[in-house]
Write an enzyme that holds these catalytic residues in place. Sequence first.
Site, PDB file in Angstrom:
ATOM      1  CG  ASP A   1      -2.421   1.445   2.931  1.00 37.29           C
ATOM      2  OD1 ASP A   1      -1.595   1.683   3.933  1.00 37.29           O
ATOM      3  OD2 ASP A   1      -2.304   1.030   1.958  1.00 37.29           O
TER       4      ASP A   1
ATOM      5  N   GLY B   1       0.548  -1.206   0.173  1.00 39.48           N
ATOM      6  CA  GLY B   1       0.103  -0.100   0.198  1.00 39.48           C
ATOM      7  C   GLY B   1       0.794   1.273   0.019  1.00 39.48           C
TER       8      GLY B   1
ATOM      9  CB  VAL C   1     -10.174   5.880  -0.104  1.00 44.49           C
ATOM     10  CG1 VAL C   1     -10.855   6.556   0.563  1.00 44.49           C
ATOM     11  CG2 VAL C   1      -9.203   5.354   0.867  1.00 44.49           C
TER      12      VAL C   1
ATOM     13  CG  ASP D   1      -9.508   1.465   9.092  1.00 43.48           C
ATOM     14  OD1 ASP D   1     -10.106   1.780   9.559  1.00 43.48           O
ATOM     15  OD2 ASP D   1      -9.848   0.322   8.417  1.00 43.48           O
TER      16      ASP D   1
HETATM   17  P1  IMP Z   1      -5.995  -1.254  10.221  1.00 47.61           P
HETATM   18  O1  IMP Z   1      -4.490  -2.236  10.239  1.00 47.61           O
HETATM   19  O2  IMP Z   1      -7.665  -1.638  10.396  1.00 47.61           O
HETATM   20  O3  IMP Z   1      -5.707  -0.395  10.920  1.00 47.61           O
HETATM   21  O4  IMP Z   1      -5.765  -1.231   8.294  1.00 47.61           O
HETATM   22  C1  IMP Z   1      -4.312  -0.783   8.433  1.00 47.61           C
HETATM   23  C2  IMP Z   1      -4.523  -1.239   6.776  1.00 47.61           C
HETATM   24  O5  IMP Z   1      -5.757  -2.377   5.842  1.00 47.61           O
HETATM   25  C3  IMP Z   1      -4.197  -0.526   5.249  1.00 47.61           C
HETATM   26  O6  IMP Z   1      -2.439  -0.823   5.208  1.00 47.61           O
HETATM   27  C4  IMP Z   1      -5.257  -0.982   3.988  1.00 47.61           C
HETATM   28  O7  IMP Z   1      -3.692  -1.983   3.386  1.00 47.61           O
HETATM   29  C5  IMP Z   1      -6.118  -1.335   4.239  1.00 47.61           C
HETATM   30  N1  IMP Z   1      -7.078  -0.906   4.432  1.00 47.61           N
HETATM   31  C6  IMP Z   1      -7.749  -0.166   5.635  1.00 47.61           C
HETATM   32  N2  IMP Z   1      -8.343   1.041   4.875  1.00 47.61           N
HETATM   33  C7  IMP Z   1      -8.716   0.903   3.517  1.00 47.61           C
HETATM   34  C8  IMP Z   1      -9.072   1.910   2.325  1.00 47.61           C
HETATM   35  O8  IMP Z   1      -9.994   2.754   3.079  1.00 47.61           O
HETATM   36  N3  IMP Z   1      -8.801   1.043   1.230  1.00 47.61           N
HETATM   37  C9  IMP Z   1      -8.169   0.646   1.030  1.00 47.61           C
HETATM   38  N4  IMP Z   1      -7.277  -0.280   1.481  1.00 47.61           N
HETATM   39  C10 IMP Z   1      -7.507  -0.068   3.221  1.00 47.61           C
HETATM   40 MG    MG Z   2      -2.380  -2.409   2.946  1.00 50.12          MG
END
Ligand code: IMP
Ligand code: MG
Length: 185
Positions: free
Chosen positions: A99, A43, A152, A102
Amino acid sequence: MQGDLQRILYHESTILSRLDELATQISEDYSDRELTVVAVLNGSLMFMADLLRRIPLPLKLDCLSVASYHGRAETSGEVIFKQIALPDVMDRHVLILDDILDSGHTLAAIRDKLETAKPRSVRVCVLLSKKKRRERHVDADYIGFEIEDEFVVGYGLDFMEQYRNLPYIGVLRADLIALAERRTG
Ligand code: IMP
Ligand code: MG
């Protein structure tokens, strides 16, 4: 691909001017420290390439690859490291690049794992941060843009490995996410 977007959020020129600002701030903060950048693939690929070319400091670069999404638009909470060896960050000032922040699971897991290698400091830089309650607390020290809780794609970000090559960032149409999720169960 543009037809698959509900709307464009950030054009390429907007992204690049924000990277100018982030790079200036990072260059000032690390002017007297030896920097090791750890980028989270895939990403952060575009983000890493464009940001690092704006930082005129000596630095080391390592890349990590993790999987947490398994192709869906919802996080699974489980973070799998795809490589056996971790970057050697002992006594280094580490800046993690990702990237998007979330739920926080991915960055929290990476930060915890890197901490075991005894770096001197660890900071986090993300291109995007979703304004929502995190499942795991992560402080991002550098944030490109804060966005609403929408899915996104583009500029490195994917949905089921597609759209990474869009040069801008946009919100993916909700009906396409729903359709893909019905197909894959
Ligand atoms: P987290 O572990 O939920 O914080 O997610 C982080 C990872 O989820 C990022 O590195 C992305 O690969 C993916 N991700 C989270 N939200 C999005 C989005 O809106 N679009 C694309 N990838 C996302
Ligand atoms: Mg990712």
